[in-house]
Structures are given as C-alpha cells and as structure tokens.
Write a protein that holds these residues in place. Structure first.
Motif, PDB file in Angstrom:
ATOM      1  N   TYR A 446       0.832  -1.200   0.000  1.00 50.54           N
ATOM      2  CA  TYR A 446       0.000   0.000   0.000  1.00 50.54           C
ATOM      3  C   TYR A 446       0.866   1.249   0.000  1.00 50.54           C
ATOM      4  O   TYR A 446       1.972   1.264   0.563  1.00 50.54           O
ATOM      5  N   GLU A 447       0.356   2.302  -0.606  1.00 54.98           N
ATOM      6  CA  GLU A 447       0.826   3.662  -0.381  1.00 54.98           C
ATOM      7  C   GLU A 447      -0.327   4.393   0.278  1.00 54.98           C
ATOM      8  O   GLU A 447      -1.340   4.680  -0.376  1.00 54.98           O
ATOM      9  N   GLY A 448      -0.220   4.637   1.586  1.00 61.05           N
ATOM     10  CA  GLY A 448      -1.351   5.195   2.304  1.00 61.05           C
ATOM     11  C   GLY A 448      -2.524   4.235   2.243  1.00 61.05           C
ATOM     12  O   GLY A 448      -2.380   3.039   2.511  1.00 61.05           O
ATOM     13  N   PRO A 449      -3.718   4.710   1.872  1.00 58.62           N
ATOM     14  CA  PRO A 449      -4.884   3.833   1.814  1.00 58.62           C
ATOM     15  C   PRO A 449      -5.035   3.094   0.488  1.00 58.62           C
ATOM     16  O   PRO A 449      -5.992   2.338   0.307  1.00 58.62           O
ATOM     17  N   VAL A 450      -4.112   3.307  -0.443  1.00 56.52           N
ATOM     18  CA  VAL A 450      -4.268   2.786  -1.799  1.00 56.52           C
ATOM     19  C   VAL A 450      -3.370   1.576  -2.019  1.00 56.52           C
ATOM     20  O   VAL A 450      -2.145   1.648  -1.827  1.00 56.52           O
ATOM     21  N   LEU A 451      -3.967   0.467  -2.422  1.00 58.54           N
ATOM     22  CA  LEU A 451      -3.187  -0.705  -2.801  1.00 58.54           C
ATOM     23  C   LEU A 451      -2.524  -0.430  -4.140  1.00 58.54           C
ATOM     24  O   LEU A 451      -3.196  -0.242  -5.150  1.00 58.54           O
ATOM     25  N   ARG A 452      -1.177  -0.385  -4.156  1.00 63.37           N
ATOM     26  CA  ARG A 452      -0.454   0.028  -5.343  1.00 63.37           C
ATOM     27  C   ARG A 452       0.208  -1.114  -6.094  1.00 63.37           C
ATOM     28  O   ARG A 452       0.417  -1.030  -7.307  1.00 63.37           O
ATOM     29  N   SER A 453       0.598  -2.163  -5.396  1.00 63.52           N
ATOM     30  CA  SER A 453       1.218  -3.281  -6.097  1.00 63.52           C
ATOM     31  C   SER A 453       1.030  -4.562  -5.299  1.00 63.52           C
ATOM     32  O   SER A 453       0.723  -4.532  -4.097  1.00 63.52           O
ATOM     33  N   VAL A 454       1.197  -5.666  -5.996  1.00 62.41           N
ATOM     34  CA  VAL A 454       1.088  -6.988  -5.379  1.00 62.41           C
ATOM     35  C   VAL A 454       2.298  -7.804  -5.819  1.00 62.41           C
ATOM     36  O   VAL A 454       2.631  -7.850  -7.007  1.00 62.41           O
ATOM     37  N   GLU A 458       8.470 -14.305  -7.545  1.00 57.75           N
ATOM     38  CA  GLU A 458       9.411 -13.300  -8.065  1.00 57.75           C
ATOM     39  C   GLU A 458       8.735 -12.271  -8.961  1.00 57.75           C
ATOM     40  O   GLU A 458       9.411 -11.435  -9.583  1.00 57.75           O
ATOM     41  N   PHE A 459       7.416 -12.292  -9.020  1.00 53.95           N
ATOM     42  CA  PHE A 459       6.681 -11.397  -9.908  1.00 53.95           C
ATOM     43  C   PHE A 459       5.987 -10.285  -9.111  1.00 53.95           C
ATOM     44  O   PHE A 459       5.558 -10.480  -7.981  1.00 53.95           O
ATOM     45  N   LYS A 460       5.882  -9.124  -9.745  1.00 57.36           N
ATOM     46  CA  LYS A 460       5.257  -7.980  -9.091  1.00 57.36           C
ATOM     47  C   LYS A 460       4.433  -7.209 -10.105  1.00 57.36           C
ATOM     48  O   LYS A 460       4.942  -6.811 -11.153  1.00 57.36           O
ATOM     49  N   MET A 461       3.176  -7.004  -9.766  1.00 56.20           N
ATOM     50  CA  MET A 461       2.291  -6.223 -10.629  1.00 56.20           C
ATOM     51  C   MET A 461       2.012  -4.878  -9.982  1.00 56.20           C
ATOM     52  O   MET A 461       1.626  -4.812  -8.811  1.00 56.20           O
ATOM     53  N   HIS A 462       2.222  -3.810 -10.746  1.00 58.72           N
ATOM     54  CA  HIS A 462       1.738  -2.495 -10.345  1.00 58.72           C
ATOM     55  C   HIS A 462       0.277  -2.430 -10.751  1.00 58.72           C
ATOM     56  O   HIS A 462      -0.049  -2.651 -11.931  1.00 58.72           O
ATOM     57  N   LEU A 463      -0.592  -2.153  -9.818  1.00 58.46           N
ATOM     58  CA  LEU A 463      -2.010  -2.246 -10.125  1.00 58.46           C
ATOM     59  C   LEU A 463      -2.401  -1.303 -11.253  1.00 58.46           C
ATOM     60  O   LEU A 463      -1.934  -0.159 -11.310  1.00 58.46           O
ATOM     61  N   PRO A 464      -3.247  -1.770 -12.149  1.00 60.22           N
ATOM     62  CA  PRO A 464      -3.645  -0.930 -13.289  1.00 60.22           C
ATOM     63  C   PRO A 464      -4.538   0.215 -12.856  1.00 60.22           C
ATOM     64  O   PRO A 464      -5.173   0.177 -11.788  1.00 60.22           O
ATOM     65  N   PRO A 474       1.483  -3.071 -15.626  1.00 59.09           N
ATOM     66  CA  PRO A 474       2.926  -3.329 -15.657  1.00 59.09           C
ATOM     67  C   PRO A 474       3.283  -4.462 -14.697  1.00 59.09           C
ATOM     68  O   PRO A 474       2.941  -4.415 -13.509  1.00 59.09           O
ATOM     69  N   THR A 475       3.936  -5.479 -15.212  1.00 60.34           N
ATOM     70  CA  THR A 475       4.327  -6.635 -14.413  1.00 60.34           C
ATOM     71  C   THR A 475       5.810  -6.894 -14.609  1.00 60.34           C
ATOM     72  O   THR A 475       6.316  -6.831 -15.737  1.00 60.34           O
ATOM     73  N   TYR A 476       6.490  -7.188 -13.500  1.00 58.70           N
ATOM     74  CA  TYR A 476       7.946  -7.294 -13.518  1.00 58.70           C
ATOM     75  C   TYR A 476       8.392  -8.615 -12.899  1.00 58.70           C
ATOM     76  O   TYR A 476       7.727  -9.155 -12.005  1.00 58.70           O
ATOM     77  N   ASN A 477       9.526  -9.103 -13.354  1.00 57.96           N
ATOM     78  CA  ASN A 477      10.240 -10.188 -12.693  1.00 57.96           C
ATOM     79  C   ASN A 477      11.338  -9.531 -11.860  1.00 57.96           C
ATOM     80  O   ASN A 477      12.286  -8.971 -12.409  1.00 57.96           O
ATOM     81  N   ALA A 497      -4.632 -12.338 -14.634  1.00 57.55           N
ATOM     82  CA  ALA A 497      -5.819 -12.916 -14.008  1.00 57.55           C
ATOM     83  C   ALA A 497      -5.513 -13.421 -12.605  1.00 57.55           C
ATOM     84  O   ALA A 497      -6.315 -13.252 -11.673  1.00 57.55           O
ATOM     85  N   SER A 498      -4.336 -14.029 -12.421  1.00 57.11           N
ATOM     86  CA  SER A 498      -3.971 -14.551 -11.103  1.00 57.11           C
ATOM     87  C   SER A 498      -3.765 -13.418 -10.105  1.00 57.11           C
ATOM     88  O   SER A 498      -4.168 -13.525  -8.937  1.00 57.11           O
ATOM     89  N   PHE A 499      -3.136 -12.334 -10.537  1.00 59.62           N
ATOM     90  CA  PHE A 499      -2.979 -11.186  -9.651  1.00 59.62           C
ATOM     91  C   PHE A 499      -4.343 -10.586  -9.298  1.00 59.62           C
ATOM     92  O   PHE A 499      -4.584 -10.184  -8.157  1.00 59.62           O
ATOM     93  N   GLN A 500      -5.237 -10.519 -10.272  1.00 65.63           N
ATOM     94  CA  GLN A 500      -6.568  -9.990  -9.988  1.00 65.63           C
ATOM     95  C   GLN A 500      -7.309 -10.878  -8.985  1.00 65.63           C
ATOM     96  O   GLN A 500      -8.022 -10.382  -8.111  1.00 65.63           O
ATOM     97  N   ASP A 501      -7.108 -12.201  -9.082  1.00 64.21           N
ATOM     98  CA  ASP A 501      -7.708 -13.110  -8.100  1.00 64.21           C
ATOM     99  C   ASP A 501      -7.158 -12.840  -6.707  1.00 64.21           C
ATOM    100  O   ASP A 501      -7.892 -12.883  -5.704  1.00 64.21           O
ATOM    101  N   MET A 502      -5.850 -12.558  -6.622  1.00 66.18           N
ATOM    102  CA  MET A 502      -5.248 -12.231  -5.327  1.00 66.18           C
ATOM    103  C   MET A 502      -5.888 -10.980  -4.730  1.00 66.18           C
ATOM    104  O   MET A 502      -6.189 -10.930  -3.533  1.00 66.18           O
ATOM    105  N   VAL A 503      -6.089  -9.977  -5.560  1.00 67.21           N
ATOM    106  CA  VAL A 503      -6.713  -8.738  -5.090  1.00 67.21           C
ATOM    107  C   VAL A 503      -8.142  -9.004  -4.629  1.00 67.21           C
ATOM    108  O   VAL A 503      -8.588  -8.483  -3.597  1.00 67.21           O
ATOM    109  N   LYS A 504      -8.862  -9.838  -5.363  1.00 67.31           N
ATOM    110  CA  LYS A 504     -10.244 -10.151  -4.986  1.00 67.31           C
ATOM    111  C   LYS A 504     -10.296 -10.886  -3.654  1.00 67.31           C
ATOM    112  O   LYS A 504     -11.177 -10.621  -2.818  1.00 67.31           O
ATOM    113  N   ARG A 505      -9.371 -11.826  -3.427  1.00 70.41           N
ATOM    114  CA  ARG A 505      -9.348 -12.534  -2.148  1.00 70.41           C
ATOM    115  C   ARG A 505      -9.080 -11.546  -1.008  1.00 70.41           C
ATOM    116  O   ARG A 505      -9.672 -11.656   0.077  1.00 70.41           O
TER     117      ARG A 505
END
Length: 545
Positions: A446-454, A458-464, A474-477, A497-505
C-alpha cells in the motif's frame, strides 16, 4: 506440585492447543496457500512445538528475551555487507558481525514509510486496517487506537517486562503513547525527525529546510502567524498507568540541532540502562530500541565516514552504538537466550539523495513509494544455538510477520485477537529450519490507503489504473529487473488474471472485516508539564476542530 521449571513449557503447550482450536483470522491469500500446504505445515508445527519446548527447558524453563532494533530510512544493501560498505564509503562492522552470527532475511518487505511500518510490526496488521495511513509531522489529534492489540500487550500477558526507547511516531494522543500500548516504560519523541532535526535554523543554513525559519524567509506579507508549526512537544518519558513528562525542554526555549544530538545520546544511554535493568530481573524481556539516527540534516564539524553525507555519517556512528548495546547484552549474561532482530523500516529518504550520502543502490525508489526501493530493507536475526550462523533466506518475509512469530516463540499465540484480520504469518519454521521453510510467497503493498502493487513469488504487478484490464498492468520479474524499469507483456498476459484473483481474495476479507477507524483525541493529553507555548498551539489547533 509441578516443578516451576516445567510450568512455562506446559503453559506454552496449552496455549498452542487453544490457538489451534480458535484459528487466527488471516487474509484470503494465506488461506489459499494453507488449503494447499496445511497438512505439511501442521506436521512441521508439532515438531516446532517440541523444539521450542526443548529450547525453554535448556534455559531453565524461560522463554527467549527479545531485543528489537528498528533503524530509520535505510535501503537494502546499505548495512551489513562489507562489499557494499566500500561501495558507499561507510563502515558498519558491528552490524556486519551481527549478520554473520545469524540469519539474513533477503526478502524483507516493509511498508513504504515509518509510521505504517511500525504499526504493522506492533499490531501484525497492514496499517490501513487500523486506520493508520501516512506519516504525520505536527499536531493531528490522531494515532494508533487503543482497540489495536500490540505485540507488547500480548507479551505482557505471558509475563514479559517491556520497554521502548527512541522513535515511536504512532500519534500525539494519549491512547497512542507506548506506555499505554503495552510498554512498562518508554522514552520517546512525540513527533519525528522533521521536527527534531529539520525544522531548525541549522538545517536551514545547510539548505535542507526551506521557508520555515525567519532567517531564511522575510515573510513581508505574512498574516497568519499560526501557519508554521510552533510549540510542539519534543521528547517525553512515561510509565504504565502514569502521565508522560516532557524532558529537557524549558518554557520559551528554542529547539536546536545540539538538543537533537543530546536526545540521540540520551536514548542510546537509556537503551544501555534499560537493557541492564530488564536483564537483571527474573522475567523475560522485550526491549525495543528505535534510534532516531541516521536521520539527521546537518553536517558534523568533522565527518566520521569516507562518505560524509549527513545520513550516511550518522549510520556509521549508529553502527558503533549498536555494537556497544550488543556488548552490554553479552555482559548481562543473557545473550544466549536473547533473540536480536535488527532491520530498517523502509527505504532511504530519496528526497535528499546525494547530499544525505545514501542512494538507491540495487532497488529503485525509496521512502513513501511502493517500489522495491521503498519497501525492501536489510534484516538480520540472531538466536544463538538455534539459528544457523551466517545463514540467509530468500523466502518472502513481511514486517507484520514479526508480531506473529515473536508471539509463537514467546508462547503468547493464544493472546492474539481472533476478531480481526492478522496479516502477520508465523515464520518460526523459517527461523528454526532455515531457507525454504517460509509460509508466504506474497505481499500486498500500500501507499497510504491505496493498494499500489502486489508481489507473488518473483513477480510484481503495479495495479492498473481504474478501468484498465489486468493484462495491461505493468508486471515485472524482480530477479531479472530489480529496478522495475522494464514491464513485459509476456508476464502480464498470463499473470494478470492470477494477480486480480489475489486482489479479490484480499478485498473479500476487507468486506468481511472492515478497516477500523484511527484513534482520535486531544493532542498531548496525558503529558503533565506542557509548556505555555505548547498549550497555546493546542488551543489554536482545537479552535477550529
């Protein structure tokens, strides 16, 4: 009657059984992992319980002590490694030695700034869940709510002595003070280093603070004399059940860099004194030392390090102080039964990169940012005769895990609240069995109240951005691109899709267990010797609330 030496072991076992009967509420992603690995973890946990009981038995039935040192604004690689010392032109030999005596956590994730990280460690929860979202500088009438259960509070439940020295930064209201959040005794500043080392004439002359002091701004058309903070409380001391008192500050006195340096010296001396005190008592102890250095915004008369930057130089000074603290621990005779944890709270204050002497090194970004450079820090854990010396782990660890892991080791798991989400994962298996035994492969940033990345593995998605599909995010290794500069659609297409599932959980658990409100109240309540100028600034603040 049972021998007293085995009672703590029996109590520990009973506590473990109770905890299993009423599980801790964890986030959806952890439960998703547990559904896959729960049976293996349960078997391992039985072995860990037996091992912890053996460790206690070898120490006359006493659980371990804890010495937790949290350093401010130091990015991954800036301490604990001789090669990086030479790159930066500073020396951290004492921290380097500590690193060789224990476990180096190579993927320690924190929150992006100091207040949220400290809340996460104290409560085992993402700070947003407690209503804590950002760093505050002057009066706000807010802070860590009394409803949050801190690590110190649950350790008190199983007989620990607790003390806090140094930076706190959890609010300016009475319920938020450390001696009201589980610490028997505390010495701490009400605010932080912006007030203590930056809002000074000396920092203005060093060209680091602009517009605050009249020497650097003529303010010809000034109307509002209350725009600039004034009369703020500096450092206080307090004990459980009593008021706090401001220390070493007289009515009408102007705060200076010299007083800031005296404060740092005082906290170091108090850390040594409190360590000696709690080690001499029969109860186990939890001593928390959160230095203000290396944050400092004035050059010394003579640089200590080759680097000479006003943060880097103080990091080298602090290294020696930490060495003195570890020597004192040895002298008490408690070192073998004391777990020492040393880490930083977030990345460097990149706003002063260059002149501060600290730089971004391996990871891009710093304080306040969700980039790896903002949330990846060095972390070292020493537990003599238990943790393998000179070991390292690449398993993901989040600062909130300290809460749950210390609770397990101390036999206090059954005192962790079950009416809220606890983000911290019990990582005792990682400490006892080494690399590859971690129990998380993810982090929400999070950055403050905003979820910014997951982060996942070894993978990291900056939330769209809102309305953008996950496949466009943007997704990085992180192994291949540690500075997060080259997002590749080849990752996004399969991982989106997998990152979006993580956010939904994650969101489902927030809906089930909504965030709490931050604590609110009268600033500086519970301090018994407010200066007249402090009374005035509080009256002005409250006049428009």
């Amino acid at each position: 009657m049972r021998p007293l030496s085995i009672l703590p072991v029996l109590l520990f076992s009973a506590g473990s059984a109770l905890a299993q009967q009423t599980p801790i509420v964890h986030d959806g992603e952890y439960e998703f992992l547990r559904a896959q690995f729960g049976k293996v973890w349960d078997t391992q946990d039985a072995e860990i319980d037996a091992r912890l009981a053996e460790i206690r038995s070898a120490n006359d039935g006493q659980p371990p002590n804890f010495l937790y040192i949290l350093i401010d604004d130091v990015s991954f690689g800036q301490m604990g490694d001789r090669k990086m010392n030479y790159v930066m032109g500073i020396e951290t030999p004492q921290i380097n030695q500590l690193a060789t005596e224990g476990l180096s956590l190579m993927r320690m994730y924190t929150e992006p700034s100091c207040t949220p990280t400290r809340t996460a460690m104290l409560t085992g929860r993402h700070p947003v869940r407690a209503g804590v979202e950002e760093v505050k500088v002057a009066l706000v009438g807010e802070g860590l709510p009394a409803s949050e259960v801190t690590l110190a509070e649950i350790l008190k439940e199983v007989g620990y002595n607790t003390a806090h020295i140094g930076k706190w930064h959890q609010g300016d209201i009475e319920q938020s003070y450390p001696h009201n959040q589980g610490f028997d005794w505390a010495a701490f500043p009400l605010h932080q280093q912006v007030q203590l080392s930056l809002m000074t004439t000396e920092a203005m002359r060093a060209n680091n603070m602009l517009g605050y002091t009249p020497e650097g701004q003529n303010n010809q058309f000034l109307l509002d004399e209350r725009f600039k903070p004034f009369g703020l409380v500096t450092g206080v001391e307090g004990s459980t059940g009593g008021p706090a008192s401001e220390i070493d500050m007289s009515a009408g006195e102007v705060w200076t860099q010299a007083k800031y340096e005296d404060m740092n010296l005082r906290y170091q001396q108090q850390a040594l004194e409190q360590l000696e005190r709690v080690a001499a008592e029969d109860a186990p102890f939890f001593l928390q030392y959160w230095p203000l250095y290396p944050l400092n915004f004035v050059y010394p008369d003579q640089a200590l390090s080759r680097n000479g930057g006003f943060h880097a130089d103080k990091l080298q000074l602090l290294d020696g102080w930490i060495g003195d603290l570890l020597v004192k621990l040895d002298q008490t005779g408690e070192a073998d039964n004391t777990i020492v944890i040393l880490m930083a709270d977030n990345g460097l204050m990149y706003h002063y990169e260059g002149t501060s002497g600290l730089n971004q090194l391996i990871y891009r970004g710093g304080k306040t940012q969700h980039l790896e450079g903002g949330v990846r820090t060095d972390a070292f854990i020493r537990w003599p005769n238990v943790i393998e010396p000179n070991s390292a782990a690449g398993d993901i660890f989040h600062v909130s895990d300290i809460f749950t892991t210390i609770a397990r080791i101390a036999g206090a798991t059954d005192h962790i609240p079950r009416d809220r989400v606890i983000d911290g994962i019990d990582q005792t298996a990682l400490l006892l069995d080494g690399e590859g035994n971690g129990r998380r492969d993810y982090v929400y940033v999070y950055e403050g109240p905003v979820l910014r990345s997951v982060v996942k593995q070894e993978f990291k998605m900056h939330l769209p951005a809102p309305g953008q599909p996950g496949a466009a995010a943007p997704t990085y290794n992180i192994y291949r691109d540690p500075r997060e500069e080259h997002p590749l659609v080849g990752y996004s297409l399969w991982a989106g899709a997998s990152f979006q599932d993580m956010v939904k959980r994650h969101q489902k658990m927030i809906a089930k267990y909504p965030h709490s409100e931050i604590g609110t109240g009268l600033p500086y309540d519970g301090i018994d010797n407010l200066r007249p100028e402090t009374e005035l600034t509080r009256e002005v603040f409250m006049s428009w609330q």
